[in-house]
Design an enzyme around this catalytic site. Sequence first.
Site, mmCIF file in Angstrom:
data_model
loop_
_atom_site.group_PDB
_atom_site.id
_atom_site.type_symbol
_atom_site.label_atom_id
_atom_site.label_comp_id
_atom_site.label_asym_id
_atom_site.label_seq_id
_atom_site.Cartn_x
_atom_site.Cartn_y
_atom_site.Cartn_z
ATOM 1 N N HIS A 97 -24.362 31.599 -4.066
ATOM 2 C CA HIS A 97 -23.383 30.335 -4.773
ATOM 3 C C HIS A 97 -24.333 29.277 -4.954
ATOM 4 O O HIS A 97 -24.310 28.236 -4.109
ATOM 5 C CB HIS A 97 -22.190 30.047 -3.844
ATOM 6 N N HIS A 153 -12.577 30.713 -6.931
ATOM 7 C CA HIS A 153 -12.536 29.426 -6.450
ATOM 8 C C HIS A 153 -11.187 29.029 -6.359
ATOM 9 O O HIS A 153 -10.292 28.944 -7.519
ATOM 10 C CB HIS A 153 -13.089 28.477 -7.599
ATOM 11 N N ASP A 166 -23.086 26.352 -2.045
ATOM 12 C CA ASP A 166 -22.268 25.728 -3.130
ATOM 13 C C ASP A 166 -23.401 24.417 -3.608
ATOM 14 O O ASP A 166 -22.862 23.256 -3.853
ATOM 15 C CB ASP A 166 -21.000 25.138 -2.962
ATOM 16 N N HIS A 190 -26.043 16.450 -8.854
ATOM 17 C CA HIS A 190 -25.542 15.549 -9.950
ATOM 18 C C HIS A 190 -26.608 14.412 -9.999
ATOM 19 O O HIS A 190 -27.354 14.118 -8.924
ATOM 20 C CB HIS A 190 -24.182 14.892 -9.546
ATOM 21 N N PHE A 248 -17.320 16.243 -8.514
ATOM 22 C CA PHE A 248 -17.287 16.722 -7.166
ATOM 23 C C PHE A 248 -18.773 17.473 -6.946
ATOM 24 O O PHE A 248 -19.347 17.892 -7.937
ATOM 25 C CB PHE A 248 -16.215 17.793 -7.278
ATOM 26 N N GLY A 249 -19.227 17.406 -5.838
ATOM 27 C CA GLY A 249 -20.127 18.370 -5.352
ATOM 28 C C GLY A 249 -21.423 17.757 -4.800
ATOM 29 O O GLY A 249 -21.622 16.495 -4.791
HETATM 30 ZN ZN LIG Z 1 -16.097 26.381 -6.535
#
Ligand SMILES: [Zn+2]
Length: 450
Positions: free
Chosen positions: A62, A181, A310, A314, A328-329
Amino acid sequence: MTTLLVRNGRVIDPASGRDGTMDVAVRDGKIVEIGAGLSVSDADRVIDAADRIVAPGLIDPHVHFREPGHEEKETIETGSLAAVAGGFTTVCCMPNTQPALDCPELIRFVYDRAAERAVCRVFPIGAVSKGRAGERLAEISLMHDAGAVGFSDDGDAVASAGLMARALAEVRETGAALMQHCQEPTLTHEAVMHAGVVSTRFGLTGWPRVAEEVIIERDIRLNRDIGCRYHVQHVSSAGSVEIIRRARADGQPVTAEVSPHHLLLTDEAVDRSGAPDAMAKVNPPLREQHDIDALRQGVADGTITVLATDHAPHTSEEKSRPIEDTPFGLIGLEAALALYVKALIEPGLVGWPKLIELMTTSPAALCGLEAKGLGRLTPGGPADLTIIEPEIEWTIGPESLAGKGRNTPFMGWTVKGRAETVVVAGTVRLDRRASTTAGTGAGTVALPVS
Ligand SMILES: [Zn+2]
């Protein structure tokens, strides 16, 4: 081609049950022999792996490499550098690119770009719906024929029950897994972080656990009559762990993954000296200590079967906006192994063989990569090796990052355990022992030795 001999390491191969001091001989990109006291007279290079663990190359099912469409955040090339720096030899890219990976041409684009530029193996995950819009099914069987190793609309849930039922039926025909998700969108409208005391403190819209749990419950119910391999991405809530545990006990084909940040951080990480910190904004959000405890327990008892980063890079500009406006992230590849050590090995929940299983054989099974010989050490199989220094202490800082992203709330953490040498298809791609940019040719990761 090169001939390598890796000597005297603790070879851990969960697929075969091997765990002991052994040598591994590699020739022409393949493992030729595994055993004690091997001698290879024509070795181009002998790597002394004493006090090191020699594992199959780690697999991350992922990651977000942002290509095509958002190359300013990451590319397949820079993402692969981050992967190798973290000890990964194989990654699977989520399809929420621009355009989304929703047709065979774009699946082939990822393979072609990876063949030109990447320093590790890169496999694409195809979108479930056209444009990830959640309305019409994408070309699932054609993408599978083109090499998609799983299907997901990651970034968004497949929210429509009708579409999800059709998707489960169609993905089932391919034998691949449908990776969900899990986020019910009408329960998370404009949500920024976990719904709890910290979101209340800041007056931010909360993302409640139940939005994850209702999707998992619904999907398991839908799938009961279909029997597709169903995989829950980045589990964040204690309640989800319980739902998955029951479904697995009931014999349902359900698997689940967890990410480093959900095993280590609570929503308090969003409160940076009284101000909201966008570096800790992630989807699903960081929750509370009892969720962390349940997720760790879920890994220890086999409910959660896979570890996944994950990795979501960014730009610094995007992550310096007010928290409501920042995407997000977090990035994950470079530090994941050490963070799993901290979350799982240091508290005594799992040992190294189990940790390696969660990062090799399990993700290989999830993505159908065993048939390619990945995730295991087999004579005649691909020579993907990760040599780990289990005891080394290091500090996560900008200089330890090899991809484009700097967005991590773990900056400055001191951690233990790191990949020292990484071999992909018989080529050394990371070599922290060499004094210069080491390795055998272009595309080797350049990192300080420290
Ligand atoms: Zn996700």
